[in-house]
Motif scaffolding. Structure first.
Motif, PDB file in Angstrom:
ATOM      1  N   PRO A  72      26.041  52.426  79.690  1.00  0.00           N
ATOM      2  CA  PRO A  72      26.118  51.374  79.888  1.00  0.00           C
ATOM      3  C   PRO A  72      27.335  50.152  80.030  1.00  0.00           C
ATOM      4  CG  PRO A  72      23.521  50.899  78.046  1.00  0.00           C
ATOM      5  CD  PRO A  72      25.027  52.995  78.135  1.00  0.00           C
ATOM      6  N   LYS A  73      28.066  50.783  78.798  1.00  0.00           N
ATOM      7  CA  LYS A  73      29.667  49.999  78.937  1.00  0.00           C
ATOM      8  C   LYS A  73      30.536  51.122  78.658  1.00  0.00           C
ATOM      9  CE  LYS A  73      27.700  46.026  76.440  1.00  0.00           C
ATOM     10  NZ  LYS A  73      27.928  44.659  75.100  1.00  0.00           N
ATOM     11  N   GLY A  74      30.055  52.485  78.710  1.00  0.00           N
ATOM     12  CA  GLY A  74      31.441  53.420  78.218  1.00  0.00           C
ATOM     13  C   GLY A  74      31.163  54.709  78.477  1.00  0.00           C
ATOM     14  N   VAL A  75      31.960  55.382  78.347  1.00  0.00           N
ATOM     15  CA  VAL A  75      32.006  57.137  78.698  1.00  0.00           C
ATOM     16  C   VAL A  75      32.987  57.835  77.090  1.00  0.00           C
ATOM     17  CG1 VAL A  75      32.588  59.047  80.441  1.00  0.00           C
ATOM     18  CG2 VAL A  75      32.003  56.727  81.221  1.00  0.00           C
ATOM     19  N   LEU A  76      32.278  58.649  76.467  1.00  0.00           N
ATOM     20  CA  LEU A  76      33.600  59.676  76.126  1.00  0.00           C
ATOM     21  C   LEU A  76      33.511  60.975  76.642  1.00  0.00           C
ATOM     22  CD1 LEU A  76      30.828  58.104  72.713  1.00  0.00           C
ATOM     23  CD2 LEU A  76      33.363  57.157  72.956  1.00  0.00           C
ATOM     24  N   ARG A  77      34.460  61.198  76.832  1.00  0.00           N
ATOM     25  CA  ARG A  77      35.002  62.853  77.428  1.00  0.00           C
ATOM     26  C   ARG A  77      35.450  63.801  76.424  1.00  0.00           C
ATOM     27  NH1 ARG A  77      35.109  60.619  82.641  1.00  0.00           N
ATOM     28  NH2 ARG A  77      35.756  59.396  82.811  1.00  0.00           N
ATOM     29  N   GLY A  78      34.831  64.136  77.171  1.00  0.00           N
ATOM     30  CA  GLY A  78      35.448  66.161  75.876  1.00  0.00           C
ATOM     31  C   GLY A  78      34.967  65.899  74.482  1.00  0.00           C
ATOM     32  N   VAL A  79      33.184  65.922  74.713  1.00  0.00           N
ATOM     33  CA  VAL A  79      32.355  65.747  73.136  1.00  0.00           C
ATOM     34  C   VAL A  79      32.345  67.553  73.414  1.00  0.00           C
ATOM     35  CG1 VAL A  79      30.135  64.771  72.303  1.00  0.00           C
ATOM     36  CG2 VAL A  79      31.799  63.329  73.791  1.00  0.00           C
ATOM     37  N   ALA A  80      31.643  67.891  72.367  1.00  0.00           N
ATOM     38  CA  ALA A  80      31.174  68.732  71.988  1.00  0.00           C
ATOM     39  C   ALA A  80      30.380  69.319  71.701  1.00  0.00           C
ATOM     40  CB  ALA A  80      31.953  69.160  70.660  1.00  0.00           C
ATOM     41  N   ILE A  81      30.111  70.854  72.313  1.00  0.00           N
ATOM     42  CA  ILE A  81      28.445  71.312  72.096  1.00  0.00           C
ATOM     43  C   ILE A  81      28.612  71.983  70.970  1.00  0.00           C
ATOM     44  CG2 ILE A  81      26.504  72.118  74.177  1.00  0.00           C
ATOM     45  CD1 ILE A  81      28.456  71.255  75.598  1.00  0.00           C
ATOM     46  N   LEU A  82      27.782  71.981  70.324  1.00  0.00           N
ATOM     47  CA  LEU A  82      27.042  73.108  68.835  1.00  0.00           C
ATOM     48  C   LEU A  82      26.273  74.112  69.230  1.00  0.00           C
ATOM     49  CD1 LEU A  82      27.822  71.052  65.928  1.00  0.00           C
ATOM     50  CD2 LEU A  82      29.573  72.124  67.864  1.00  0.00           C
ATOM     51  N   GLY A  83      26.231  75.124  69.436  1.00  0.00           N
ATOM     52  CA  GLY A  83      24.886  76.303  69.535  1.00  0.00           C
ATOM     53  C   GLY A  83      24.567  76.946  67.544  1.00  0.00           C
ATOM     54  N   PRO A  84      23.084  77.075  68.341  1.00  0.00           N
ATOM     55  CA  PRO A  84      22.314  77.920  69.259  1.00  0.00           C
ATOM     56  C   PRO A  84      21.861  77.088  69.710  1.00  0.00           C
ATOM     57  CG  PRO A  84      21.472  78.451  67.533  1.00  0.00           C
ATOM     58  CD  PRO A  84      22.717  78.134  66.789  1.00  0.00           C
ATOM     59  N   PRO A  85      20.865  76.948  71.624  1.00  0.00           N
ATOM     60  CA  PRO A  85      20.457  76.041  72.072  1.00  0.00           C
ATOM     61  C   PRO A  85      19.349  75.546  71.116  1.00  0.00           C
ATOM     62  CG  PRO A  85      20.735  77.846  73.465  1.00  0.00           C
ATOM     63  CD  PRO A  85      21.190  77.828  72.118  1.00  0.00           C
ATOM     64  N   ARG A  86      18.794  74.299  71.559  1.00  0.00           N
ATOM     65  CA  ARG A  86      17.933  73.866  70.259  1.00  0.00           C
ATOM     66  C   ARG A  86      16.691  73.604  71.751  1.00  0.00           C
ATOM     67  NH1 ARG A  86      19.708  69.621  65.734  1.00  0.00           N
ATOM     68  NH2 ARG A  86      21.291  70.923  64.703  1.00  0.00           N
ATOM     69  N   GLU A  87      15.011  73.284  70.833  1.00  0.00           N
ATOM     70  CA  GLU A  87      14.221  73.147  71.037  1.00  0.00           C
ATOM     71  C   GLU A  87      14.183  71.646  72.178  1.00  0.00           C
ATOM     72  OE1 GLU A  87       9.439  72.813  70.972  1.00  0.00           O
ATOM     73  OE2 GLU A  87      10.790  73.639  69.144  1.00  0.00           O
ATOM     74  N   ARG A  88      14.834  70.848  71.507  1.00  0.00           N
ATOM     75  CA  ARG A  88      14.720  69.623  72.333  1.00  0.00           C
ATOM     76  C   ARG A  88      16.202  68.996  71.866  1.00  0.00           C
ATOM     77  NH1 ARG A  88      11.490  64.366  69.903  1.00  0.00           N
ATOM     78  NH2 ARG A  88      11.879  63.166  71.160  1.00  0.00           N
ATOM     79  N   THR A  89      16.855  67.924  72.796  1.00  0.00           N
ATOM     80  CA  THR A  89      18.703  67.932  72.807  1.00  0.00           C
ATOM     81  C   THR A  89      18.698  67.117  72.271  1.00  0.00           C
ATOM     82  OG1 THR A  89      18.961  68.341  75.247  1.00  0.00           O
ATOM     83  CG2 THR A  89      20.432  67.099  74.567  1.00  0.00           C
ATOM     84  N   GLN A  90      19.775  67.061  71.394  1.00  0.00           N
ATOM     85  CA  GLN A  90      20.173  65.610  69.922  1.00  0.00           C
ATOM     86  C   GLN A  90      21.741  65.690  70.221  1.00  0.00           C
ATOM     87  OE1 GLN A  90      18.436  65.876  66.047  1.00  0.00           O
ATOM     88  NE2 GLN A  90      20.474  66.201  65.254  1.00  0.00           N
ATOM     89  N   VAL A  91      21.231  63.843  70.459  1.00  0.00           N
ATOM     90  CA  VAL A  91      23.007  64.340  70.596  1.00  0.00           C
ATOM     91  C   VAL A  91      23.204  63.070  69.420  1.00  0.00           C
ATOM     92  CG1 VAL A  91      24.913  61.697  72.125  1.00  0.00           C
ATOM     93  CG2 VAL A  91      22.923  63.316  73.117  1.00  0.00           C
ATOM     94  N   GLU A  92      24.743  63.789  68.360  1.00  0.00           N
ATOM     95  CA  GLU A  92      24.785  62.762  67.367  1.00  0.00           C
ATOM     96  C   GLU A  92      26.870  62.035  67.562  1.00  0.00           C
ATOM     97  OE1 GLU A  92      24.403  64.961  63.711  1.00  0.00           O
ATOM     98  OE2 GLU A  92      23.408  66.194  64.710  1.00  0.00           O
ATOM     99  N   ILE A  93      26.467  60.690  67.393  1.00  0.00           N
ATOM    100  CA  ILE A  93      27.924  60.071  67.211  1.00  0.00           C
ATOM    101  C   ILE A  93      27.997  59.203  66.109  1.00  0.00           C
ATOM    102  CG2 ILE A  93      27.503  60.083  69.915  1.00  0.00           C
ATOM    103  CD1 ILE A  93      26.266  57.510  69.598  1.00  0.00           C
ATOM    104  N   SER A  94      28.568  58.575  65.525  1.00  0.00           N
ATOM    105  CA  SER A  94      29.025  57.971  65.172  1.00  0.00           C
ATOM    106  C   SER A  94      28.455  55.631  65.548  1.00  0.00           C
ATOM    107  CB  SER A  94      30.691  57.513  64.821  1.00  0.00           C
ATOM    108  OG  SER A  94      31.113  56.385  65.656  1.00  0.00           O
ATOM    109  N   LYS A  95      28.552  54.855  63.985  1.00  0.00           N
ATOM    110  CA  LYS A  95      28.058  53.661  64.844  1.00  0.00           C
ATOM    111  C   LYS A  95      29.021  52.603  65.839  1.00  0.00           C
ATOM    112  CE  LYS A  95      27.051  49.330  64.571  1.00  0.00           C
ATOM    113  NZ  LYS A  95      25.069  49.661  65.243  1.00  0.00           N
ATOM    114  N   THR A  96      30.923  53.251  65.443  1.00  0.00           N
ATOM    115  CA  THR A  96      31.517  53.393  66.932  1.00  0.00           C
ATOM    116  C   THR A  96      31.008  53.571  68.119  1.00  0.00           C
ATOM    117  OG1 THR A  96      33.276  52.977  64.771  1.00  0.00           O
ATOM    118  CG2 THR A  96      34.456  53.401  66.769  1.00  0.00           C
ATOM    119  N   ASP A  97      31.376  54.735  68.030  1.00  0.00           N
ATOM    120  CA  ASP A  97      30.780  55.732  69.753  1.00  0.00           C
ATOM    121  C   ASP A  97      29.362  55.163  69.792  1.00  0.00           C
ATOM    122  OD1 ASP A  97      33.251  57.384  68.771  1.00  0.00           O
ATOM    123  OD2 ASP A  97      30.974  58.651  68.366  1.00  0.00           O
TER     124      ASP A  97
END
Length: 208
Positions: A72-97
């Motif tokens: 809602p307030k911003g965009v984080l660009r160039g975020v890495a994608i880790l593999g292999p694919p998972r059954e469910r998408t998961q995004v891991e960020i920091s408190k600052t992010d």
């Protein structure tokens, strides 16, 4: 002069540590684990992802491709994608992010996504909304059953860990995760790494 004194103090502390009981420390930057379905939506059904490098945990790797996270307030660009694919998408960020994005994800173990935060993920080709997919990863230690026996701990046990750096700190409530598929390593995020003065080759030890 002051920097030389600090380095000498750290060296003396490190010389007193029993390295048989130390654990490698690794800082985990913001990243995304995509499901196959979401990967196809973002890059195309016939798109072949390119592997960039292997990661510390066996069988885990990073793709060359990147995505943007939109909140809602911003965009984080160039975020890495880790593999292999998972059954469910998961995004891991920091408190600052999370503050930059304008969301409030819970602190959770990997895979514990029910009731977590949502946001949008974009590439040049598509934008998708991922619901209940965003967490701040709880600091944890990966280890094998043999490691667990050596450290006298068990799976899902909570311990305190001292980081032996130029800015020593004790992290409490660190989760032990035991599996024959793991390699000994403690994972923290960049907020925690900065607080502890993290740099390469820093190690830690279980103190409680």
């Amino acid at each position: 002069m002051e920097e030389d004194i600090i380095k000498e103090i750290v060296k003396r502390v490190m010389d007193t540590i029993d390295h048989r009981k130390t654990i490698p420390l690794e800082v985990s930057a913001r990243h995304v684990h995509l499901s196959q379905k979401h990967m196809e939506k973002l890059f195309g059904a016939n798109y072949i992802m390119s592997k960039k490098k292997e990661l510390s945990q066996p069988g885990q790797f990073q793709y060359k491709e990147r995505v943007s996270l939109i909140g809602p307030k911003g965009v984080l660009r160039g975020v890495a994608i880790l593999g292999p694919p998972r059954e469910r998408t998961q995004v891991e960020i920091s408190k600052t992010d999370s503050i930059s994005l304008g969301i409030k994800p819970p602190i959770r173990q990997s895979g514990d996504l029910d009731g977590s935060e949502s946001l949008y993920i974009s590439t040049d080709n598509a934008v998708i909304k991922v619901v209940e997919s965003v967490i701040i990863a709880k600091r944890h230690i990966h280890m094998t059953p043999e490691d667990a026996e050596k450290f006298n701990v068990r799976d899902n046990q909570r311990v305190s860990v001292r980081v032996n750096s130029e800015r020593p700190v004790v992290f409490e409530d660190v989760v032990i995760r035991v599996s024959s598929k793991y390699k000994l390593n403690m994972h923290i995020d960049f907020d925690e790494g900065n607080a502890a003065g993290y740099q390469e080759d820093v190690v830690c030890e279980i103190v409680i």
